[in-house]
Design an enzyme around this catalytic site. Structure first.
Site, PDB file in Angstrom:
ATOM      1  N   HIS A  72      21.500 -31.571 -25.176  1.00  0.00           N
ATOM      2  CA  HIS A  72      21.623 -31.869 -23.899  1.00  0.00           C
ATOM      3  C   HIS A  72      22.582 -31.073 -23.160  1.00  0.00           C
ATOM      4  O   HIS A  72      23.783 -31.016 -23.717  1.00  0.00           O
ATOM      5  CB  HIS A  72      21.823 -33.443 -23.683  1.00  0.00           C
ATOM      6  CG  HIS A  72      20.748 -34.135 -24.062  1.00  0.00           C
ATOM      7  ND1 HIS A  72      20.523 -35.351 -23.399  1.00  0.00           N
ATOM      8  CD2 HIS A  72      19.444 -34.186 -24.772  1.00  0.00           C
ATOM      9  CE1 HIS A  72      19.248 -36.042 -23.622  1.00  0.00           C
ATOM     10  NE2 HIS A  72      18.648 -35.059 -24.521  1.00  0.00           N
ATOM     11  N   TYR A 200      23.298 -42.291 -16.509  1.00  0.00           N
ATOM     12  CA  TYR A 200      24.259 -43.369 -16.344  1.00  0.00           C
ATOM     13  C   TYR A 200      24.085 -44.011 -14.809  1.00  0.00           C
ATOM     14  O   TYR A 200      24.527 -43.384 -14.093  1.00  0.00           O
ATOM     15  CB  TYR A 200      25.725 -43.002 -16.770  1.00  0.00           C
ATOM     16  CG  TYR A 200      25.804 -42.553 -18.268  1.00  0.00           C
ATOM     17  CD1 TYR A 200      26.492 -43.592 -19.016  1.00  0.00           C
ATOM     18  CD2 TYR A 200      25.643 -41.470 -18.369  1.00  0.00           C
ATOM     19  CE1 TYR A 200      26.686 -43.118 -20.195  1.00  0.00           C
ATOM     20  CE2 TYR A 200      25.942 -41.009 -19.998  1.00  0.00           C
ATOM     21  CZ  TYR A 200      26.525 -41.879 -20.711  1.00  0.00           C
ATOM     22  OH  TYR A 200      26.716 -41.651 -22.246  1.00  0.00           O
ATOM     23  N   PRO A 292      31.194 -48.446 -25.390  1.00  0.00           N
ATOM     24  CA  PRO A 292      30.159 -47.355 -25.662  1.00  0.00           C
ATOM     25  C   PRO A 292      29.858 -46.355 -24.598  1.00  0.00           C
ATOM     26  O   PRO A 292      29.205 -45.278 -24.794  1.00  0.00           O
ATOM     27  CB  PRO A 292      28.932 -48.109 -26.086  1.00  0.00           C
ATOM     28  CG  PRO A 292      29.236 -49.393 -25.797  1.00  0.00           C
ATOM     29  CD  PRO A 292      30.609 -49.609 -25.701  1.00  0.00           C
ATOM     30  N   LYS A 296      31.593 -42.275 -27.299  1.00  0.00           N
ATOM     31  CA  LYS A 296      32.731 -41.635 -28.266  1.00  0.00           C
ATOM     32  C   LYS A 296      32.994 -42.185 -29.599  1.00  0.00           C
ATOM     33  O   LYS A 296      33.909 -41.877 -30.176  1.00  0.00           O
ATOM     34  CB  LYS A 296      34.223 -41.667 -27.471  1.00  0.00           C
ATOM     35  CG  LYS A 296      33.980 -40.952 -26.316  1.00  0.00           C
ATOM     36  CD  LYS A 296      34.612 -39.335 -26.815  1.00  0.00           C
ATOM     37  CE  LYS A 296      33.977 -38.302 -25.725  1.00  0.00           C
ATOM     38  NZ  LYS A 296      32.875 -37.598 -25.980  1.00  0.00           N
ATOM     39  N   TYR A 384      33.282 -35.301 -22.121  1.00  0.00           N
ATOM     40  CA  TYR A 384      32.057 -36.128 -22.866  1.00  0.00           C
ATOM     41  C   TYR A 384      31.722 -35.037 -23.949  1.00  0.00           C
ATOM     42  O   TYR A 384      31.044 -35.591 -24.906  1.00  0.00           O
ATOM     43  CB  TYR A 384      31.220 -36.119 -21.622  1.00  0.00           C
ATOM     44  CG  TYR A 384      29.730 -36.917 -22.021  1.00  0.00           C
ATOM     45  CD1 TYR A 384      29.795 -38.207 -21.668  1.00  0.00           C
ATOM     46  CD2 TYR A 384      28.830 -36.267 -22.735  1.00  0.00           C
ATOM     47  CE1 TYR A 384      28.767 -38.810 -22.012  1.00  0.00           C
ATOM     48  CE2 TYR A 384      27.687 -37.052 -23.139  1.00  0.00           C
ATOM     49  CZ  TYR A 384      27.588 -38.361 -22.913  1.00  0.00           C
ATOM     50  OH  TYR A 384      26.663 -39.137 -23.135  1.00  0.00           O
TER      51      TYR A 384
HETATM   52  P1  RFL Z   1      30.533 -48.679 -39.185  1.00  0.00           P
HETATM   53  O1  RFL Z   1      29.438 -48.232 -38.818  1.00  0.00           O
HETATM   54  O2  RFL Z   1      30.770 -50.096 -38.780  1.00  0.00           O
HETATM   55  O3  RFL Z   1      30.400 -48.756 -40.965  1.00  0.00           O
HETATM   56  C1  RFL Z   1      31.255 -49.705 -41.816  1.00  0.00           C
HETATM   57  C2  RFL Z   1      30.716 -49.997 -42.941  1.00  0.00           C
HETATM   58  O4  RFL Z   1      31.730 -50.410 -43.663  1.00  0.00           O
HETATM   59  C3  RFL Z   1      30.983 -51.704 -44.300  1.00  0.00           C
HETATM   60  N1  RFL Z   1      32.042 -52.722 -44.733  1.00  0.00           N
HETATM   61  C4  RFL Z   1      32.446 -53.061 -45.731  1.00  0.00           C
HETATM   62  N2  RFL Z   1      32.133 -52.401 -47.189  1.00  0.00           N
HETATM   63  C5  RFL Z   1      32.805 -53.006 -47.856  1.00  0.00           C
HETATM   64  N3  RFL Z   1      33.795 -53.806 -48.176  1.00  0.00           N
HETATM   65  C6  RFL Z   1      33.980 -54.507 -46.971  1.00  0.00           C
HETATM   66  N4  RFL Z   1      34.889 -55.364 -47.013  1.00  0.00           N
HETATM   67  C7  RFL Z   1      33.586 -54.054 -45.714  1.00  0.00           C
HETATM   68  N5  RFL Z   1      33.551 -54.527 -44.434  1.00  0.00           N
HETATM   69  C8  RFL Z   1      32.548 -53.577 -43.871  1.00  0.00           C
HETATM   70  C9  RFL Z   1      29.918 -52.236 -43.414  1.00  0.00           C
HETATM   71  O5  RFL Z   1      28.860 -52.973 -43.920  1.00  0.00           O
HETATM   72  C10 RFL Z   1      29.467 -50.995 -42.539  1.00  0.00           C
HETATM   73  O6  RFL Z   1      28.290 -50.478 -43.399  1.00  0.00           O
HETATM   74  O7  RFL Z   1      31.831 -47.636 -39.083  1.00  0.00           O
HETATM   75  P2  RFL Z   1      32.202 -46.235 -38.996  1.00  0.00           P
HETATM   76  O8  RFL Z   1      31.462 -45.597 -40.411  1.00  0.00           O
HETATM   77  O9  RFL Z   1      33.580 -46.090 -38.926  1.00  0.00           O
HETATM   78  O10 RFL Z   1      31.317 -45.670 -37.847  1.00  0.00           O
HETATM   79  C11 RFL Z   1      31.413 -46.137 -36.401  1.00  0.00           C
HETATM   80  C12 RFL Z   1      30.346 -45.975 -35.788  1.00  0.00           C
HETATM   81  O11 RFL Z   1      29.337 -46.933 -36.230  1.00  0.00           O
HETATM   82  C13 RFL Z   1      30.653 -46.486 -34.355  1.00  0.00           C
HETATM   83  O12 RFL Z   1      31.976 -45.879 -33.832  1.00  0.00           O
HETATM   84  C14 RFL Z   1      29.608 -46.179 -33.081  1.00  0.00           C
HETATM   85  O13 RFL Z   1      28.321 -46.922 -33.503  1.00  0.00           O
HETATM   86  C15 RFL Z   1      29.909 -46.429 -31.874  1.00  0.00           C
HETATM   87  N6  RFL Z   1      28.786 -46.232 -30.701  1.00  0.00           N
HETATM   88  C16 RFL Z   1      28.703 -44.991 -30.188  1.00  0.00           C
HETATM   89  N7  RFL Z   1      29.360 -43.944 -30.825  1.00  0.00           N
HETATM   90  C17 RFL Z   1      28.972 -42.888 -30.231  1.00  0.00           C
HETATM   91  O14 RFL Z   1      29.790 -41.686 -30.802  1.00  0.00           O
HETATM   92  N8  RFL Z   1      27.972 -42.233 -29.578  1.00  0.00           N
HETATM   93  C18 RFL Z   1      27.298 -43.513 -28.987  1.00  0.00           C
HETATM   94  O15 RFL Z   1      26.275 -43.050 -28.287  1.00  0.00           O
HETATM   95  C19 RFL Z   1      27.434 -44.653 -29.358  1.00  0.00           C
HETATM   96  N9  RFL Z   1      26.785 -45.727 -28.985  1.00  0.00           N
HETATM   97  C20 RFL Z   1      27.947 -47.161 -30.368  1.00  0.00           C
HETATM   98  C21 RFL Z   1      26.852 -46.818 -29.463  1.00  0.00           C
HETATM   99  C22 RFL Z   1      28.109 -48.520 -31.061  1.00  0.00           C
HETATM  100  C23 RFL Z   1      27.262 -49.629 -30.331  1.00  0.00           C
HETATM  101  N10 RFL Z   1      27.288 -50.756 -30.947  1.00  0.00           N
HETATM  102  C24 RFL Z   1      26.489 -51.541 -31.429  1.00  0.00           C
HETATM  103  C25 RFL Z   1      28.850 -51.354 -31.151  1.00  0.00           C
HETATM  104  C26 RFL Z   1      26.405 -47.821 -29.168  1.00  0.00           C
HETATM  105  C27 RFL Z   1      26.291 -49.150 -29.333  1.00  0.00           C
HETATM  106  C28 RFL Z   1      25.253 -50.232 -28.820  1.00  0.00           C
HETATM  107  C1  PHB Z   2      22.759 -44.388 -27.124  1.00  0.00           C
HETATM  108  O1  PHB Z   2      21.443 -43.759 -26.869  1.00  0.00           O
HETATM  109  O2  PHB Z   2      22.485 -45.348 -27.942  1.00  0.00           O
HETATM  110  C2  PHB Z   2      23.784 -44.322 -26.255  1.00  0.00           C
HETATM  111  C3  PHB Z   2      24.073 -43.089 -25.485  1.00  0.00           C
HETATM  112  C4  PHB Z   2      25.059 -42.872 -24.570  1.00  0.00           C
HETATM  113  C5  PHB Z   2      26.155 -43.796 -24.601  1.00  0.00           C
HETATM  114  C6  PHB Z   2      25.902 -44.806 -25.449  1.00  0.00           C
HETATM  115  C7  PHB Z   2      24.827 -45.136 -26.352  1.00  0.00           C
HETATM  116  O3  PHB Z   2      27.179 -43.354 -24.034  1.00  0.00           O
END
Ligand code: RFL
Ligand code: PHB
Length: 389
Positions: A72, A200, A292, A296, A384
């Site tokens: 993108h 957005y 989100p 980041k 971004y």
């Molecule tokens: P995770 O993914 O939470 O993984 C942590 C893992 O640890 C396990 N765990 C344990 N294991 C053993 N013993 C314990 N006591 C434990 N406690 C927990 C869990 O089961 C899990 O498998 O953390 P990690 O690896 O640091 O990854 C971080 C990302 O997942 C998170 O920052 C992103 O998903 C945030 N996020 C986005 N980030 C982006 O860079 N770009 C995006 O477009 C974006 N969109 C989003 C997002 C997060 C969202 N939500 C649901 C919070 C969109 C959404 C809706």
């Molecule tokens: C997504 O596609 O899940 C998504 C994209 C951009 C964002 C957050 C989530 O800023």
């Protein structure tokens, strides 16, 4: 049992670190609380910065991402029934890639399995011991059996609700937090995306985001009250509300269909300082959370992984402790910049319950400035696509 690095958490941070260490000949064991299917069932991030793409390549797991990810070169921002574009490529010479966190994680699991990597699933009662000594160890239960692993280092990659951060004595850590008075209701649907770039949208009815995973899989979000439950929202109600929040021209083009996933996520800004304690290092959501809006979260987790992986490589291959000694300080500089951008972009696009008419005018005026000022666009685009590591 003994390994060089125990990695707590088999999400993207933990798996990427394990795979990068493996490429450098450094052994690890990953401890994951859930099953692989559960981890892969979580629909999360969609936008990857260059730094994460490069790390995936360095880890030797980029084949499918490079073939199937969508580059993108810009994004669209809508408000007041108008839409403008931030041209990342022109403003920064850089771009982002749309490739879901689910796919990143799937590719990392496949690579760990192919390499015979040690991952323990469904572990319980993980406890971290003696990280202030040269001989830390981790205890846990799996299948009702007590286990113990001795190691040189512990990487806490266990997300916001994990045990690692709590293992730093409370009086030695400081936590900075801001919660937002709304959540994001997200749906996934097997429909073509509204546009080839993300949209957005700021609207008087609240924020909306039109995103995607591939040519026939779309991801949409709308700001909602924290008290709402996914089951309060029928698919029809979701589509109707989304259409009301985006410009009429785009609403007319939106292809709707049944949702295949629907969930609500709260929004939070959070940082824990320091990100290390003795031989324990926190990475990703275990140490910090962003709303989100700026995409980041996963990308900031990736920069932590890069700093920690380089530090461990330096320790094992060059017998130099400078990287591990300075990990927290170095990681936090970039973390706070991602926090600032995510907070700013969230503040710009959402409706806040307490917002006065003056506050609303300020938001619209800032959007108007961003629409018309190239310096403002450049600052947004640089953040971004991702600040340098
Ligand atoms: P995770 O993914 O939470 O993984 C942590 C893992 O640890 C396990 N765990 C344990 N294991 C053993 N013993 C314990 N006591 C434990 N406690 C927990 C869990 O089961 C899990 O498998 O953390 P990690 O690896 O640091 O990854 C971080 C990302 O997942 C998170 O920052 C992103 O998903 C945030 N996020 C986005 N980030 C982006 O860079 N770009 C995006 O477009 C974006 N969109 C989003 C997002 C997060 C969202 N939500 C649901 C919070 C969109 C959404 C809706
Ligand atoms: C997504 O596609 O899940 C998504 C994209 C951009 C964002 C957050 C989530 O800023």
């Amino acid at each position: 049992m003994k390994t060089q690095v125990v990695i707590i958490g088999g999400g993207p941070s933990g798996l990427l670190l394990a795979q990068l260490l493996h490429v450098q000949g450094i052994s690890s064991v990953v401890l994951e609380r859930k099953t692989k299917e559960y981890v892969l069932g979580r629909i999360r991030a969609g936008v990857l910065e260059r730094g994460l793409l490069d790390l995936m390549r360095e880890a030797g797991v980029s084949k499918r991402m490079d073939a199937e990810g969508f580059v993108h070169n810009g994004t669209l921002i809508a408000y007041d029934n108008k839409t403008f574009r931030i041209d990342f490529a022109q403003l920064t010479g850089n771009s982002v890639m749309v490739y879901g966190q689910t796919e990143v994680t799937r590719d990392l699991y496949a690579a760990r399995e192919a390499a015979g990597g040690n991952i323990e699933f469904e572990v319980e009662d993980v406890e971290i011991h003696d990280v202030k000594s040269d001989a830390p160890f981790v205890t846990f239960q799996v299948g009702g059996e007590n286990r113990r692993i001795e190691c040189d280092f512990v990487a806490g990659c266990d997300g916001f609700h994990g045990v690692s951060r709590q293992s730093i004595p409370q009086e030695k850590r400081q936590e900075f937090e801001k919660t937002y008075p709304f959540g994001w209701l997200g749906i996934l649907s097997e429909t073509p995306p509204l546009d080839h770039e993300l949209i957005y949208a700021n609207s008087p009815r609240g924020f909306a985001l039109c995103s995607m995973r591939n040519a026939n899989l779309s991801r949409y979000y709308i700001q909602c009250p924290l008290s709402d439950k996914p089951e309060d929202w029928s698919d029809d109600a979701f589509w109707l509300e989304l259409k009301r929040r985006i410009p009429a021209e785009q609403a007319a083009k939106l292809v709707t269909g049944p949702s295949i996933e629907k969930s609500i996520a709260p929004l939070r800004s959070f940082v824990c300082e320091p990100m290390q304690w003795g031989r324990l290092f926190l990475c990703g959501d275990a140490a910090h959370i962003v709303p989100p809006t700026g995409a980041k979260g996963l990308n900031t987790a990736a920069s932590d992984v890069q700093y920690l992986y380089s530090a461990l490589r330096q320790y094992y291959h060059e017998n130099d402790t400078a990287g591990i000694d300075g990990y927290s300080e170095k990681a936090l500089v970039r973390v706070w910049k991602a926090e600032r951008f995510s907070w700013w972009f969230s503040s710009l696009l959402h409706s806040f319950p307490e917002q006065s008419e003056f506050d609303q005018k300020m938001q619209l005026s800032e959007l108007e400035f961003l629409r018309t000022n190239e310096s403002a666009q450049k600052a947004m685009a640089e953040n971004y696509v991702g600040l340098p590591y």
